[in-house]
Design a protein around this motif. Structure first.
Motif: not given
Length: 280
Positions: A230-250
């Motif tokens: 969860a710590k890594v998740l916050v660091r990696d997701m904060a401020g990122k644009e919601v893209t197909d790649a980000l959704l796939l990552d999540s």
């Protein structure tokens, strides 16, 4: 070295382990919770090159220990941290450019070690927190400050800038607040720190220990693997644009955690109405 008081809790069962190898810190591990305490009250816990080295080593070691579920960063004395030690600053005045860069890199590496520590870190701010001390606090995951504490980014008064601490302080207080306090070097209160998001909670002095203990109890009962992820998740997701790649990552992250040992155990224990194995 004084030992911390024993207390009963949901995560009890481990004996206190006091580490005595540090000159500027005390480090204890008790009931799966480590406490790293700045221990230079005579200089308001200002840090020098020894403190920087010891903090980096302590957080690196504690981050690897399986018996540690959470870490509290605390301080002895009336102040949490006054920033850089004056004698250390006098030494730096005679450094070459290469020596200055090496010294600053050590500080940056120490802050990154705290920030990237896989264990959740709670800052227990019992007194004033200035300059580099704010960097220490901002690198932590949760910040609880006593209501009498004052904060200050005082670097520009000395002709300096809060460069090495800036990645963490700006994340913690936001760009708009940083614009003001980086430039004015104004002192501000714990209530202002809470208002701008730098502190998560403020507390009376009498209730500070219990406020921190409550947060630590919550952290220590959660899945260690899930907390780290969860710590890594916050660091990696904060401020990122919601893209197909980000959704796939999540989606991939939740799929991975579901199939992990602790993920399977957590769901099974919930359905079977029993405690998960990490609480045993």
């Amino acid at each position: 070295m004084p030992k911390s008081r024993t207390r009963s809790s949901a995560y009890s069962g481990c004996k206190e382990n006091t580490l005595n190898t540090h000159q500027t810190l005390t480090v204890t591990v008790e009931n799966r919770v480590a406490t790293v305490t700045l221990n230079r009250p005579e200089v308001r816990n200002a840090f020098n090159e020894t403190t920087i080295t010891e903090l980096a080593l302590a957080f690196d070691e504690l981050g690897r220990r399986e018996d540690v579920r959470a870490i509290v960063l605390a301080a002895n004395g009336v102040a949490f941290c006054a920033g850089a030690d004056l004698n250390w600053m006098k030494k730096m005045a005679g450094y070459s450019d290469a020596e200055n860069l090496d010294d600053a890199t050590r500080l940056a590496d120490m802050l990154r070690t705290i920030y990237l520590c896989p264990k959740p870190v709670v800052a227990k701010v019992q007194g004033d927190c200035y300059a580099g001390g704010m960097g220490l606090v901002a690198a932590c995951d949760v910040v609880v400050a006593v209501e009498e504490a004052n904060f200050c980014l005082s670097e520009v008064k000395l002709g300096l800038i809060p460069a090495t601490i800036s990645p963490y302080v700006i994340k913690a207080m936001g760009e708009n607040a940083a614009r003001r306090y980086f430039l004015t070097a104004e002192r501000f209160s714990a209530r202002e720190a809470y208002r701008i998001g730098f502190a998560h909670e403020i507390s009376t002095a009498d209730e500070l220990d219990e406020h921190v203990a409550g947060i630590v109890r919550a952290l220590a009962t959660n899945s260690p693997n899930a907390v780290a992820e969860a710590k890594v998740l916050v660091r990696d997701m904060a401020g990122k644009e919601v893209t197909d790649a980000l959704l796939l990552d999540s989606a991939q992250r939740i799929a991975n955690i579901r199939s992990s040992l602790e993920g399977r155990e957590g769901v099974a224990s919930f359905l079977e109405k029993r405690k998960p194995s990490w609480l045993n």
